[in-house]
Design an enzyme around this catalytic site. Structure first.
Site, PDB file in Angstrom:
ATOM      1  N   TYR A 128      -3.440  -2.329 -10.458  1.00 60.34           N
ATOM      2  CA  TYR A 128      -3.369  -2.060  -9.018  1.00 60.34           C
ATOM      3  C   TYR A 128      -2.462  -3.066  -8.310  1.00 60.34           C
ATOM      4  O   TYR A 128      -1.608  -2.688  -7.496  1.00 60.34           O
ATOM      5  CB  TYR A 128      -4.783  -2.094  -8.440  1.00 60.34           C
ATOM      6  N   LYS A 158       0.375   3.381  -2.997  1.00 61.64           N
ATOM      7  CA  LYS A 158      -0.795   4.239  -3.178  1.00 61.64           C
ATOM      8  C   LYS A 158      -0.415   5.719  -3.194  1.00 61.64           C
ATOM      9  O   LYS A 158      -1.115   6.541  -3.795  1.00 61.64           O
ATOM     10  CB  LYS A 158      -1.822   3.952  -2.079  1.00 61.64           C
ATOM     11  N   TYR A 166      -4.179   3.410   7.850  1.00 62.75           N
ATOM     12  CA  TYR A 166      -5.448   2.693   7.985  1.00 62.75           C
ATOM     13  C   TYR A 166      -6.176   3.141   9.256  1.00 62.75           C
ATOM     14  O   TYR A 166      -6.207   4.315   9.575  1.00 62.75           O
ATOM     15  CB  TYR A 166      -5.216   1.177   7.974  1.00 62.75           C
ATOM     16  N   SER A 205       0.793  -1.236   0.000  1.00 66.63           N
ATOM     17  CA  SER A 205       0.000   0.000   0.000  1.00 66.63           C
ATOM     18  C   SER A 205       0.819   1.277   0.000  1.00 66.63           C
ATOM     19  O   SER A 205       0.261   2.358  -0.213  1.00 66.63           O
ATOM     20  CB  SER A 205      -0.953   0.016   1.201  1.00 66.63           C
ATOM     21  N   VAL A 229       1.361  -3.723   3.994  1.00 64.69           N
ATOM     22  CA  VAL A 229       1.339  -5.003   4.698  1.00 64.69           C
ATOM     23  C   VAL A 229       2.585  -5.843   4.434  1.00 64.69           C
ATOM     24  O   VAL A 229       2.755  -6.902   5.029  1.00 64.69           O
ATOM     25  CB  VAL A 229       0.064  -5.813   4.374  1.00 64.69           C
TER      26      VAL A 229
END
Length: 306
Positions: free
Chosen positions: A190, A67, A242, A64, A260
């Protein structure tokens, strides 16, 4: 106080006993076999100086953290209102792959750093670029000063094989009119972004632009504007970890983004970018020892945005 190699090594020694108390991500089979004992930290100053300790040259799946780069690429292609009418700027308070709010809020993700928001950003890139995977890799290689970075095809394939939830998120958004393209090609992009393999040093260099008002290392031109850099750091401070974002702000006090794969990037605006890596995660999906290391570093060098 300025970080030294000795300070960083000492911090790693202090947090090493935490290894064994977290859990390596196992819902992506290709990540489940990563050694839990890996531990590294790298600091990159805005002038390019690197200070590091531990496992800082071994590459890992950034997941992530990508992102941030995909949003950076979208910011260079779209007007702000074109992005923010499709994704919000608020913390979610739910797990990164939750669908609860998405149903209640008409298919508009809370922010670009949860899975739903990142899928919208990937959809934006797919609409505007002929070869989004190539453009993303080109951007990351430029920011990191490393032309050898690659996607990990095995990790991307593993994620695609276990993509039901992310596909469901995308189809739900599409049912609300907030997804322009066919779902599976966007998912393929993605997962490729998430599979990028980078080291602590690669990531610390990459994120230098957010510590330097949008200016990448060695560049003469900003990749995003100073205002956009400030806005990105604000989003990282409120949404980057998160449903553990508040805890991270309380303990570390820096804008940050986790993945992660066990990596966390943190920003000291105007001064440095920092990356830690320890694969074992806490219940929110953030590196357990990595968060502790950043907390100690922030305390020892006296840095916080608050």
């Amino acid at each position: 106080m300025k970080p030294t190699k000795e300070l960083l090594a000492g911090i790693l020694d202090e947090v090493r006993p935490l290894i064994g108390q977290g859990k390596v991500a196992d819902y992506i089979p290709a990540l489940a076999g990563i050694s839990a004992t890996k531990l590294g930290i790298a600091v990159c100053y805005n002038d390019g100086e690197i200070i590091q300790a531990g496992d800082t040259q071994e590459r890992f799946s950034i997941q992530s953290i990508s992102k941030v780069m995909s949003l950076t690429l979208a910011m260079s292609l779209y007007e702000p209102e074109e992005i923010w009418r499709r994704v919000g700027k608020e913390p979610s308070g739910h797990a990164f792959n939750s669908m609860i709010q998405l149903e209640l809020e008409n298919g508009i993700p809370r922010n670009p750093f949860i899975n739903a928001g990142a899928l919208v950003v990937s959809d934006l890139l797919h609409s505007r670029l002929a070869a989004p995977q190539y453009r993303m890799l080109e951007l990351v290689r430029k920011l990191s000063c490393n032309p050898h970075l690659t996607y990990d095809k095995a990790v991307a394939a593993s994620e695609m094989q276990h993509s039901d939830r992310n596909a469901s998120i995308a189809y739900l958004m599409r049912s609300f009119g907030n997804f322009e393209n066919e779902v599976m090609p966007v998912l393929t992009n993605y997962f490729s972004y998430c599979s990028l393999n980078m080291s602590c040093i690669d990531l610390a260099r990459t994120f230098s632009y957010l510590a330097n008002k949008g200016l990448p290392l060695g560049a003469k031109k900003t990749i995003i504007s100073q205002t956009q850099s400030k806005q990105m750091n604000a989003l990282l401070a409120t949404c980057g970890l998160y449903d553990g974002a508040g805890e991270f702000a309380y303990r570390v006090g820096m804008p940050g983004k986790s993945g992660v794969g066990g990596g966390i990037v943190a920003i000291v605006p105007g001064e440095m970018s920092i990356t830690v890596w320890s694969p074992e995660l806490d219940p929110s999906g953030n590196s357990l020892a990595g968060t502790a290391a950043l907390e100690l570093l922030a305390e020892r060098i006296g840095r916080s945005i608050f």
